[in-house]
Every structure is written in structure tokens, then in C-alpha cells.
Design an enzyme around this catalytic site. Structure first.
Site, short mmCIF file in Angstrom:
data_model
loop_
_atom_site.label_atom_id
_atom_site.label_comp_id
_atom_site.label_asym_id
_atom_site.label_seq_id
_atom_site.Cartn_x
_atom_site.Cartn_y
_atom_site.Cartn_z
N SER A 4 0.82 -1.22 0.00
CA SER A 4 0.00 0.00 0.00
C SER A 4 0.85 1.26 0.00
O SER A 4 0.35 2.34 -0.34
CB SER A 4 -0.91 0.02 1.24
OG SER A 4 -1.76 -1.09 1.22
N LEU B 9 -2.40 3.40 -12.29
CA LEU B 9 -3.36 2.60 -11.52
C LEU B 9 -4.77 3.17 -11.64
O LEU B 9 -5.75 2.43 -11.66
CB LEU B 9 -2.95 2.56 -10.04
CG LEU B 9 -1.80 1.60 -9.73
CD1 LEU B 9 -1.29 1.83 -8.32
CD2 LEU B 9 -2.26 0.15 -9.90
N ALA C 203 -6.63 1.68 -14.51
CA ALA C 203 -7.09 0.30 -14.34
C ALA C 203 -8.22 0.23 -13.31
O ALA C 203 -9.13 -0.58 -13.45
CB ALA C 203 -5.93 -0.58 -13.91
N GLU D 107 -4.87 -2.89 -6.75
CA GLU D 107 -5.13 -1.55 -7.30
C GLU D 107 -5.61 -0.59 -6.22
O GLU D 107 -6.52 0.20 -6.43
CB GLU D 107 -6.18 -1.63 -8.41
CG GLU D 107 -5.92 -2.77 -9.34
CD GLU D 107 -5.53 -2.33 -10.71
OE1 GLU D 107 -5.58 -1.13 -10.96
OE2 GLU D 107 -5.16 -3.20 -11.50
C1 LIG Z 1 -4.05 -11.45 -7.37
C2 LIG Z 1 -3.26 -10.19 -7.22
C3 LIG Z 1 -2.74 -9.56 -8.34
C4 LIG Z 1 -1.95 -8.41 -8.21
N1 LIG Z 1 -1.41 -7.82 -9.34
C5 LIG Z 1 -0.53 -6.79 -9.19
C6 LIG Z 1 0.16 -6.26 -10.33
O1 LIG Z 1 -0.07 -6.67 -11.47
N2 LIG Z 1 1.12 -5.30 -10.14
C7 LIG Z 1 1.42 -4.82 -8.88
O2 LIG Z 1 2.28 -3.95 -8.78
N3 LIG Z 1 0.75 -5.29 -7.78
C8 LIG Z 1 -0.20 -6.27 -7.90
N4 LIG Z 1 -0.85 -6.78 -6.80
C9 LIG Z 1 -0.46 -6.29 -5.48
C10 LIG Z 1 -1.52 -5.40 -4.83
O3 LIG Z 1 -1.61 -4.18 -5.48
C11 LIG Z 1 -1.15 -5.29 -3.35
O4 LIG Z 1 -1.43 -6.54 -2.75
C12 LIG Z 1 -1.89 -4.15 -2.63
O5 LIG Z 1 -1.42 -2.90 -3.04
C13 LIG Z 1 -1.79 -4.27 -1.11
O6 LIG Z 1 -0.47 -4.44 -0.73
P1 LIG Z 1 -0.11 -5.63 0.32
O7 LIG Z 1 -0.72 -6.88 -0.17
O8 LIG Z 1 1.35 -5.57 0.50
O9 LIG Z 1 -0.87 -5.25 1.65
P2 LIG Z 1 -0.39 -4.19 2.75
O10 LIG Z 1 -0.06 -2.89 2.12
O11 LIG Z 1 0.62 -4.84 3.64
O12 LIG Z 1 -1.77 -4.01 3.56
C14 LIG Z 1 -2.26 -5.01 4.46
C15 LIG Z 1 -3.53 -4.45 5.10
O13 LIG Z 1 -3.22 -3.25 5.82
C16 LIG Z 1 -4.03 -2.19 5.35
N5 LIG Z 1 -3.31 -0.92 5.40
C17 LIG Z 1 -2.10 -0.62 4.84
N6 LIG Z 1 -1.80 0.67 5.09
C18 LIG Z 1 -2.83 1.18 5.81
C19 LIG Z 1 -3.13 2.46 6.36
N7 LIG Z 1 -2.31 3.50 6.20
N8 LIG Z 1 -4.28 2.60 7.04
C20 LIG Z 1 -5.15 1.59 7.18
N9 LIG Z 1 -4.94 0.36 6.68
C21 LIG Z 1 -3.79 0.16 6.01
C22 LIG Z 1 -4.37 -2.57 3.93
O14 LIG Z 1 -5.51 -1.88 3.45
C23 LIG Z 1 -4.59 -4.06 4.06
O15 LIG Z 1 -5.86 -4.30 4.58
C24 LIG Z 1 -1.70 -7.87 -6.92
C25 LIG Z 1 -2.27 -8.50 -5.80
C26 LIG Z 1 -3.04 -9.63 -5.93
C27 LIG Z 1 -3.63 -10.27 -4.72
#
Ligand SMILES: Cc1cc2nc3c(=O)[nH]c(=O)nc-3n(C[C@H](O)[C@H](O)[C@H](O)COP(=O)(O)OP(=O)(O)OC[C@H]3O[C@@H](n4cnc5c(N)ncnc54)[C@H](O)[C@@H]3O)c2cc1C
Length: 397
Positions: A151, A252, A255, A376
Site C-alpha cells: 500500500s 493505476l 485500471a 489496485e
Molecule cells: C491477485 C493479485 C494480483 C496483483 N497484481 C498486481 C500487479 O499486477 N502489479 C502490482 O504492482 N501489484 C499487484 N498486486 C499487489 C496489490 O496491489 C497489493 O497486494 C496491494 O497494493 C496491497 O499491498 P499488500 O498486499 O502488501 O498489503 P499491505 O499494504 O501490507 O496491507 C495489508 C492491510 O493493511 C491495510 N493498510 C495498509 N496501510 C494502511 C493504512 N495506512 N491505514 C489503514 N490500513 C492500512 C491494507 O488496506 C490491508 O488491509 C496484486 C495483488 C493480488 C492479490
């Protein structure tokens, strides 16, 4: 432009479109809808359960999507169809009615990979990459997320440093849709001039990918890790038109717009399945759709679906008028993905035990939507974007 002009009698009530949203579409938009719907029926539905079960993305459909003009369809020139934003949204909706993996394929190709080249690329980059990508001969992917930075991409560690006129790219990206099958990756990396985008061909020495397995969601889609082990790239690998986080975030946003529409396709599929089931499944001597509790579920689904579709169309018309703001796209993504997930859960309950199987599409959609809820920009991040928009107070940290 519309099907029902003044003086025209109202159409009979259609349970699949009770608000007559059909009448708000142009003939061309309806044609695109019918074409993509036909493609999904003939090409996706017969095999999707098998693809999902096996965790397989049928790469061979990509050139077929290209032939239909769906790859980069909202871009102009360079072999792209130049359709309006609403048509792109409609294509996303119809593909996602089949499976979120199919819609993800055109989102990643058209919006996440082609769009940044089209928007920020040099003329040479556009000429080299966009025509084969529009045709589906070259598959792209978008690398922003890292193992420690999801994120919060501003903290990314992937870096590109100058070596003479070349660049040396080093780092790891993860969760990258189509990574393992991509011919080219758009990779965002930290440089001395801030975050910049790089066009990285598959055959670049030091560039490898590893697919992520055992997913319970978006199984009919390839998701991979990208590793850049001191990859040497020529000076012209950088996208010259942007620096800073606005590069990936602007990408982003494109998309996300498709997601606002797409998830309503998945939700519609759940609704139609539940409605049909409710009118044929008999318990206590009558169809379960004849019980008030089931009708309430179906009506709640119907209302949320109609609202979500109207919201998508409204945002689409604003985009076509050039006045759609990122915060408004966040509004759409936040509402429509949440609504689609709730619709899927409610629809699943109407099918009872049958609802948990792959024989019906609902659980598959429900599982897929969990990924869409996260990628996204997570639901929480879109909440914070809107929170900042209305209070002026950023609450990310
Ligand atoms: C099937 C799939 C396909 C994907 N395809 C792509 C792709 O093509 N290219 C690419 O670059 N990425 C891709 N992603 C990655 C996706 O964009 C990330 O998973 C997403 O941005 C969240 O990051 P994270 O999973 O590291 O979760 P984290 O950022 O670790 O978040 C974990 C939780 O904490 C919450 N959180 C984080 N920060 C805060 C805050 N400040 N306040 C409150 N809550 C918070 C989040 O909302 C979430 O609920 C894909 C993911 C999946 C599952």
C-alpha cells in the site's frame, strides 16, 4: 443516441436490467457489449471452471482479445481501437461476468502496461511496443508492488542507477499479474531523479520470474514475482514523460476505472445464477424464490447491482467528458467492489450447499473478488483517499 426516445413505449421489465440501463447506451456501446458477451459465452464459459480448478490462465486467448480490439481499446493510434471509456468499461464488465482473471488480463495489458507507454513513453517506445501489444502478440505486466511495500509504494527498494548512459536495475517485485507470461514489464524503480518507469523486455539478462502458486483467488490468472539482478538497460528504456509516484498512481487510476465496471459483471453473474436457482429449487413444497426471505435477498442484490451499474456508467460518462478525478474513481472502486462481494455472499446463500461448488460461478467470483478488494489500492486505502478528499486531512500515517 438512446434506444428509448420521447414517446416510445417503455420496454417490458427485464429482471436482468430493471432500471433499463440499456437505454442509456449508444448503439456502438451495445454492439461492443454483445460482442464481448458472445466471446465470454463461447470462449470462456465452457472452460473456466477447469482453468480455475487447475490454476491455469489460457495465454492463447490474449491474441483473440487483441483481434476483438479489446487490448488498449480506449487508447488512440498505434493499432489501438480508440473506443470511449464507457465501451472499455462495458468490455471489462462482460469479461468479469466470465471471470475476474479475464478482466484482469485486459486491465493489465491495456491500462497498466500499454497506457503508461502511451501516456509517458517516447515516440519510439510507442511505435515499438503498442501495436504488438494491441494485437496480443506481446504480453505486458506492471511491476510496482514489492515484498515489503504494498500500500505504501513510496518506500520501494527497487532501484535504477546510471552506469555511463545505461541503467542498472536491481530489486524484486511481487504479486505481479501476468509476470510469468509477460514479454515486457513496466517496472517502477527509485532513481536519483525520483521514481521512474522502465520498459524491461523479457530477455534482459538478469531478469527472471517465479509464479506464485496455491492461490485461492484469481486462479485463472498468472501472478508472479519479478527479480531484477543488476539488469543492464539502455538509456532509452526509461519512460521519459513522468517522474515521481504520479507515474504509477496515474497508471493505476486507469485500471481502477475498469474495476468499477468489471466487478458489476461478476455481481451480475451471481445475481442471475441465484435468481434462476431460486425459481427452480423447491423446498417445503414451493420454489425457494417464493419465500419472503429469499425475495428480500434477491431484491437487495438487485438494488445494489443497479446502483453499482449506474455509478459505473456515470463515472464512465465523466471520463469521456475528460472531467473524472482520481477520488471519484476511488469512490467507484470502494463502493462497487464492496457491493459485488456482498452480492456474491448473499447469492451464495441462496444456492445452499450447491453454492460452494465450482458447478456454479458464485464461489469462484466471491474468491476472485477478494483479490480485487485488495489490488489496485486496497479498500482501506480508497477509504483514506476519500477521507482526505472531504476533510483535507491525510490519515495514511
Ligand atoms: C491477485 C493479485 C494480483 C496483483 N497484481 C498486481 C500487479 O499486477 N502489479 C502490482 O504492482 N501489484 C499487484 N498486486 C499487489 C496489490 O496491489 C497489493 O497486494 C496491494 O497494493 C496491497 O499491498 P499488500 O498486499 O502488501 O498489503 P499491505 O499494504 O501490507 O496491507 C495489508 C492491510 O493493511 C491495510 N493498510 C495498509 N496501510 C494502511 C493504512 N495506512 N491505514 C489503514 N490500513 C492500512 C491494507 O488496506 C490491508 O488491509 C496484486 C495483488 C493480488 C492479490
Amino acid at each position: 443516441m438512446t434506444a428509448t426516445g420521447p414517446g416510445r413505449p417503455p420496454r417490458a421489465l427485464d429482471p436482468a436490467d430493471i432500471l433499463d440501463i440499456e437505454s442509456l447506451l449508444t448503439d456502438e456501446e451495445r454492439l461492443i457489449r454483445d460482442t464481448v458477451r458472445g466471446f465470454v459465452k463461447d470462449r470462456v464459459m465452457p472452460d473456466i471452471e477447469d482453468w480455475f480448478e487447475r490454476g491455469h490462465f489460457p495465454k492463447e486467448v490474449v491474441p483473440e482479445l487483441g483481434k476483438l480490439g479489446l487490448l488498449g481499446m480506449h487508447l488512440t493510434g498505434y493499432g489501438c481501437a480508440g473506443a470511449n471509456a464507457v465501451s472499455y468499461g462495458i468490455a471489462c464488465m462482460e469479461l468479469e461476468a466470465g471471470d475476474s482473471g479475464m478482466r484482469s488480463a485486459i486491465s493489465v495489458q491495456g491500462s497498466l502496461s500499454m497506457w503508461p507507454i502511451w501516456k509517458y513513453g517516447s515516440e519510439e517506445q510507442k511505435r515499438e511496443w503498442l501495436p504488438p501489444m494491441a494485437a496480443g502478440e506481446v504480453i505486458g505486466c506492471f511491476g510496482l508492488t514489492e515484498p515489503d511495500f504494498g500500500s505504501d509504494p513510496a518506500g520501494m527498494r527497487t532501484s535504477a542507477r546510471r552506469d555511463g548512459s545505461d541503467w542498472i536495475l536491481a530489486g524484486t517485485k511481487t504479486w505481479i499479474t501476468n509476470g510469468g507470461i509477460a514479454d515486457v514489464a513496466i517496472v517502477w524503480a527509485r532513481t536519483d531523479d525520483g521514481i521512474q518507469g522502465f520498459v524491461v523486455p523479457r530477455q534482459t539478462k538478469g531478469f527472471s520470474t517465479r509464479d506464485i502458486h496455491r492461490k485461492l483467488s484469481l486462479r485463472a490468472s498468472v501472478t508472479s514475482e519479478l527479480v531484477f539482478d543488476d539488469c543492464r538497460l539502455p538509456a532509452d528504456a526509461v519512460l521519459p514523460g513522468v517522474s515521481g509516484l504520479k507515474g504509477p498512481l496515474g497508471t493505476l487510476n486507469e485500471a481502477r476505472f475498469g474495476i468499477v465496471w468489471g466487478v458489476m459483471g461478476a455481481a451480475r453473474s451471481c445475481y442471475e445464477t441465484a435468481l434462476e436457482y431460486a425459481t427452480s429449487r423447491v423446498q417445503f413444497g414451493k420454489p425457494i424464490g417464493g419465500f419472503q426471505l429469499t425475495q428480500r435477498k434477491l431484491v437487495e442484490i438487485l438494488v445494489e447491482l443497479g446502483k453499482g451499474q449506474l455509478l459505473a456508467l456515470h463515472l464512465g460518462r465523466m471520463k469521456d467528458e475528460g472531467r473524472l478525478r482520481p477520488e471519484q474513481v476511488s469512490f467507484g472502486k470502494l463502493n462497487n467492489v464492496r457491493a459485488a462481494l456482498e452480492i456474491a455472499r448473499e447469492a451464495r446463500s441462496i444456492l445452499g450447499a450447491n453454492g460452494i461448488t465450482l458447478e456454479y460461478p458464485i464461489s469462484r467470483h466471491m474468491n476472485n473478488l477478494e483479490s480485487v478488494f485488495t489490488y489496485e489500492g486496497t479498500h482501506e486505502i480508497h477509504t483514506l483517499i476519500l477521507g482526505e478528499a472531504i476533510t483535507g486531512l491525510p490519515a495514511y500515517r
